[in-house]
Design a protein around this motif. Structure first.
Motif, PDB file in Angstrom:
ATOM      1  N   THR A 281       1.006  -1.287   0.116  1.00 41.25           N
ATOM      2  CA  THR A 281       0.015  -0.094   0.111  1.00 41.25           C
ATOM      3  C   THR A 281       0.732   1.273   0.080  1.00 41.25           C
ATOM      4  O   THR A 281       1.568   1.434   0.862  1.00 41.25           O
ATOM      5  N   MET A 282       0.913   1.996  -1.280  1.00 41.81           N
ATOM      6  CA  MET A 282       1.803   3.311  -1.056  1.00 41.81           C
ATOM      7  C   MET A 282       1.152   4.093  -0.320  1.00 41.81           C
ATOM      8  O   MET A 282       0.058   4.723  -0.462  1.00 41.81           O
ATOM      9  N   ALA A 283       2.014   4.969   0.159  1.00 44.28           N
ATOM     10  CA  ALA A 283       1.667   6.241   0.926  1.00 44.28           C
ATOM     11  C   ALA A 283       0.791   7.445   0.174  1.00 44.28           C
ATOM     12  O   ALA A 283       1.427   7.732  -0.808  1.00 44.28           O
ATOM     13  N   THR A 284      -0.173   7.806   0.528  1.00 42.64           N
ATOM     14  CA  THR A 284      -0.794   8.769  -0.064  1.00 42.64           C
ATOM     15  C   THR A 284      -0.988  10.031   1.034  1.00 42.64           C
ATOM     16  O   THR A 284      -1.288  11.323   0.100  1.00 42.64           O
ATOM     17  N   THR A 285      -0.685   9.962   2.106  1.00 42.26           N
ATOM     18  CA  THR A 285      -0.713  11.026   3.103  1.00 42.26           C
ATOM     19  C   THR A 285       0.621  11.288   3.638  1.00 42.26           C
ATOM     20  O   THR A 285       1.269  10.164   4.384  1.00 42.26           O
ATOM     21  N   PRO A 286       1.205  12.241   3.883  1.00 42.21           N
ATOM     22  CA  PRO A 286       2.698  12.616   4.308  1.00 42.21           C
ATOM     23  C   PRO A 286       2.452  11.946   6.048  1.00 42.21           C
ATOM     24  O   PRO A 286       1.725  12.327   6.743  1.00 42.21           O
ATOM     25  N   LEU A 287       3.464  10.745   6.285  1.00 37.68           N
ATOM     26  CA  LEU A 287       3.451  10.466   7.589  1.00 37.68           C
ATOM     27  C   LEU A 287       4.809  10.078   8.199  1.00 37.68           C
ATOM     28  O   LEU A 287       5.533   9.354   7.685  1.00 37.68           O
ATOM     29  N   GLN A 288       5.050  10.633   9.130  1.00 39.42           N
ATOM     30  CA  GLN A 288       6.375  10.396  10.205  1.00 39.42           C
ATOM     31  C   GLN A 288       6.074   9.280  11.001  1.00 39.42           C
ATOM     32  O   GLN A 288       5.133   9.363  11.687  1.00 39.42           O
ATOM     33  N   LEU A 289       6.834   8.309  10.494  1.00 39.67           N
ATOM     34  CA  LEU A 289       6.670   7.194  11.590  1.00 39.67           C
ATOM     35  C   LEU A 289       7.228   7.530  12.985  1.00 39.67           C
ATOM     36  O   LEU A 289       8.274   8.326  13.269  1.00 39.67           O
ATOM     37  N   PRO A 290       6.777   6.955  14.307  1.00 42.76           N
ATOM     38  CA  PRO A 290       7.276   6.982  15.768  1.00 42.76           C
ATOM     39  C   PRO A 290       8.767   6.530  15.608  1.00 42.76           C
ATOM     40  O   PRO A 290       9.006   5.871  14.538  1.00 42.76           O
ATOM     41  N   ASP A 291       9.438   7.132  16.438  1.00 40.45           N
ATOM     42  CA  ASP A 291      10.857   6.737  16.449  1.00 40.45           C
ATOM     43  C   ASP A 291      10.981   5.521  17.480  1.00 40.45           C
ATOM     44  O   ASP A 291      11.065   5.495  18.487  1.00 40.45           O
ATOM     45  N   LEU A 292      10.792   4.338  16.716  1.00 43.32           N
ATOM     46  CA  LEU A 292      10.454   2.934  17.055  1.00 43.32           C
ATOM     47  C   LEU A 292      11.983   2.725  17.856  1.00 43.32           C
ATOM     48  O   LEU A 292      12.946   2.854  17.601  1.00 43.32           O
ATOM     49  N   ALA A 293      11.569   1.872  19.037  1.00 44.81           N
ATOM     50  CA  ALA A 293      12.848   1.837  20.095  1.00 44.81           C
ATOM     51  C   ALA A 293      12.941   0.287  20.364  1.00 44.81           C
ATOM     52  O   ALA A 293      11.862  -0.288  20.591  1.00 44.81           O
ATOM     53  N   PHE A 294      14.084  -0.100  20.325  1.00 40.94           N
ATOM     54  CA  PHE A 294      14.396  -1.699  20.253  1.00 40.94           C
ATOM     55  C   PHE A 294      15.688  -1.854  20.700  1.00 40.94           C
ATOM     56  O   PHE A 294      16.272  -0.984  20.798  1.00 40.94           O
ATOM     57  N   GLU A 295      16.150  -3.245  20.558  1.00 39.85           N
ATOM     58  CA  GLU A 295      17.464  -3.689  21.077  1.00 39.85           C
ATOM     59  C   GLU A 295      18.285  -3.987  19.917  1.00 39.85           C
ATOM     60  O   GLU A 295      17.792  -5.040  18.817  1.00 39.85           O
ATOM     61  N   ASP A 296      19.701  -4.026  19.884  1.00 41.06           N
ATOM     62  CA  ASP A 296      20.243  -4.995  18.792  1.00 41.06           C
ATOM     63  C   ASP A 296      20.878  -6.403  19.632  1.00 41.06           C
ATOM     64  O   ASP A 296      20.375  -6.596  20.872  1.00 41.06           O
ATOM     65  N   ALA A 297      21.633  -7.108  18.989  1.00 40.92           N
ATOM     66  CA  ALA A 297      22.240  -8.548  19.354  1.00 40.92           C
ATOM     67  C   ALA A 297      22.511  -8.315  20.680  1.00 40.92           C
ATOM     68  O   ALA A 297      22.744  -9.478  21.218  1.00 40.92           O
ATOM     69  N   ASP A 298      23.255  -7.267  20.911  1.00 39.81           N
ATOM     70  CA  ASP A 298      23.975  -7.172  22.380  1.00 39.81           C
ATOM     71  C   ASP A 298      23.257  -6.624  23.383  1.00 39.81           C
ATOM     72  O   ASP A 298      23.727  -6.511  24.463  1.00 39.81           O
ATOM     73  N   GLY A 299      21.805  -6.227  23.159  1.00 42.39           N
ATOM     74  CA  GLY A 299      21.072  -5.612  24.135  1.00 42.39           C
ATOM     75  C   GLY A 299      21.028  -4.205  24.228  1.00 42.39           C
ATOM     76  O   GLY A 299      20.711  -3.598  25.058  1.00 42.39           O
ATOM     77  N   LYS A 300      21.797  -3.732  23.245  1.00 42.17           N
ATOM     78  CA  LYS A 300      21.955  -2.145  23.332  1.00 42.17           C
ATOM     79  C   LYS A 300      21.016  -1.438  22.600  1.00 42.17           C
ATOM     80  O   LYS A 300      20.292  -2.014  21.559  1.00 42.17           O
ATOM     81  N   PRO A 301      20.468  -0.367  23.255  1.00 44.10           N
ATOM     82  CA  PRO A 301      19.286   0.413  22.591  1.00 44.10           C
ATOM     83  C   PRO A 301      19.505   0.858  21.249  1.00 44.10           C
ATOM     84  O   PRO A 301      20.599   1.225  20.920  1.00 44.10           O
ATOM     85  N   LYS A 302      18.331   0.699  20.207  1.00 41.06           N
ATOM     86  CA  LYS A 302      18.455   1.372  19.115  1.00 41.06           C
ATOM     87  C   LYS A 302      17.414   2.038  19.004  1.00 41.06           C
ATOM     88  O   LYS A 302      16.174   1.608  19.499  1.00 41.06           O
ATOM     89  N   LYS A 303      17.325   2.984  17.912  1.00 42.77           N
ATOM     90  CA  LYS A 303      16.019   3.678  17.421  1.00 42.77           C
ATOM     91  C   LYS A 303      16.065   3.843  16.036  1.00 42.77           C
ATOM     92  O   LYS A 303      17.133   3.679  15.358  1.00 42.77           O
ATOM     93  N   LEU A 304      14.705   3.966  15.391  1.00 37.00           N
ATOM     94  CA  LEU A 304      14.694   3.901  13.961  1.00 37.00           C
ATOM     95  C   LEU A 304      15.843   5.370  13.282  1.00 37.00           C
ATOM     96  O   LEU A 304      16.051   5.139  12.300  1.00 37.00           O
ATOM     97  N   SER A 305      15.624   6.391  14.180  1.00 34.82           N
ATOM     98  CA  SER A 305      16.121   7.525  13.831  1.00 34.82           C
ATOM     99  C   SER A 305      17.742   7.198  13.846  1.00 34.82           C
ATOM    100  O   SER A 305      18.520   7.723  13.094  1.00 34.82           O
ATOM    101  N   ASP A 306      18.256   6.065  14.232  1.00 35.93           N
ATOM    102  CA  ASP A 306      19.502   5.681  14.035  1.00 35.93           C
ATOM    103  C   ASP A 306      19.969   5.401  12.486  1.00 35.93           C
ATOM    104  O   ASP A 306      21.502   5.382  12.007  1.00 35.93           O
ATOM    105  N   TRP A 307      18.871   5.419  11.603  1.00 34.27           N
ATOM    106  CA  TRP A 307      19.184   4.810  10.213  1.00 34.27           C
ATOM    107  C   TRP A 307      18.810   6.292   9.617  1.00 34.27           C
ATOM    108  O   TRP A 307      18.434   6.149   8.365  1.00 34.27           O
ATOM    109  N   ARG A 308      18.793   7.460  10.019  1.00 30.71           N
ATOM    110  CA  ARG A 308      18.392   8.554   9.210  1.00 30.71           C
ATOM    111  C   ARG A 308      19.442   8.772   8.040  1.00 30.71           C
ATOM    112  O   ARG A 308      20.474   8.510   8.258  1.00 30.71           O
ATOM    113  N   GLY A 309      18.868   9.224   6.738  1.00 33.58           N
ATOM    114  CA  GLY A 309      19.612   9.347   5.741  1.00 33.58           C
ATOM    115  C   GLY A 309      19.817   8.122   4.905  1.00 33.58           C
ATOM    116  O   GLY A 309      20.447   7.939   3.651  1.00 33.58           O
ATOM    117  N   LYS A 310      19.185   6.961   5.379  1.00 32.45           N
ATOM    118  CA  LYS A 310      19.180   5.671   4.688  1.00 32.45           C
ATOM    119  C   LYS A 310      17.785   5.242   4.471  1.00 32.45           C
ATOM    120  O   LYS A 310      16.913   5.219   5.460  1.00 32.45           O
TER     121      LYS A 310
END
Length: 229
Positions: free
Chosen positions: A75-104
């Motif tokens: 389903t292609m976006a039809t309305t501009p939508l900023q996603l929440p800055d999703l928070a989760f962990e990497d394989a080492d248990g360190k915190p990550k956020k979606l914003s860590d991938w800004r620019g990609k």
């Protein structure tokens, strides 16, 4: 088709070239206490748009002709939508956020071992990561198993899915955050996100992500010139 959690252990499934849509998306219940619905084109859209994400809608419109075959359910976006800055962990248990991938450009995928369509989809996601990961694109597959933390790691190891980074959210809050904006209606769920964290496209259900159809669409999302190839 639905699948209640938890699943009884099953052998690693052999990779197939096509993931049948008949498998549907898995309804989420039990330990994480909510449900989803699988339906092509059934995603809710935000009533108001984020001006910072207008470029993502333009990208979605440009990609729309490529959303066919193995990725026809997008389903292609039809309305501009900023996603929440999703928070989760990497394989080492360190915190990550979606914003860590800004620019990609990122394909965010939510999966769980108790979700049969998710398990079937993982080899294709690993294949997509193998073919296209780099400075401009990455698959960020977030596991939402809430019980045995070793089970998803062992699944990836046993299936020899070595290219995907391991990310997890044992509270499944990432699902709830996407569900709150109408972007997580079942499992698996995938959202194609631009470098500003804006939605380009969403799919509730599996896709063959390393197919020619998907590769061409992702390449075009990352590089406009690729849309002409």
């Amino acid at each position: 088709m639905t699948n209640d959690m938890p699943e009884r252990p099953t052998p690693v499934l052999a990779r197939t070239r096509r993931i049948p849509l008949a498998t549907g998306a898995v309804l989420i219940g039990g330990a994480i206490g909510f449900a989803g619905i699988y339906g092509i084109g059934g995603l809710k859209h935000a009533s108001t748009g984020d001006p910072a994400c207008r470029a993502a809608v333009d990208t979605a419109q440009r990609l729309a002709p490529l959303a066919h075959g193995e990725v026809a359910a997008l389903t292609m976006a039809t309305t501009p939508l900023q996603l929440p800055d999703l928070a989760f962990e990497d394989a080492d248990g360190k915190p990550k956020k979606l914003s860590d991938w800004r620019g990609k450009t990122v394909l965010v995928n939510l999966w769980a071992t108790w979700c049969v369509p998710c398990r079937k989809e993982m080899p294709a996601l690993d294949g997509l990561q193998t073919k296209l990961s780099g400075p401009n694109f990455e698959v960020v597959a977030i596991n939402i198993d809430t019980r045995d933390p070793d089970k998803p790691k062992n699944f990836l190891k046993d299936a020899k899915l070595t290219r995907l980074g391991y990310f997890s959210d044992k509270n499944a809050k990432v699902f709830q955050d996407l569900k709150a904006i109408g972007r997580a209606l079942g499992m698996p769920t995938s959202v194609l996100v631009d470098g500003r964290g804006c939605e380009i496209a969403t799919i509730s259900g599996p896709a063959e992500w390393d197919s020619d159809d998907a590769i061409k669409l992702i390449k075009a999302a990352v590089s406009p010139a690729a849309a002409r190839l």
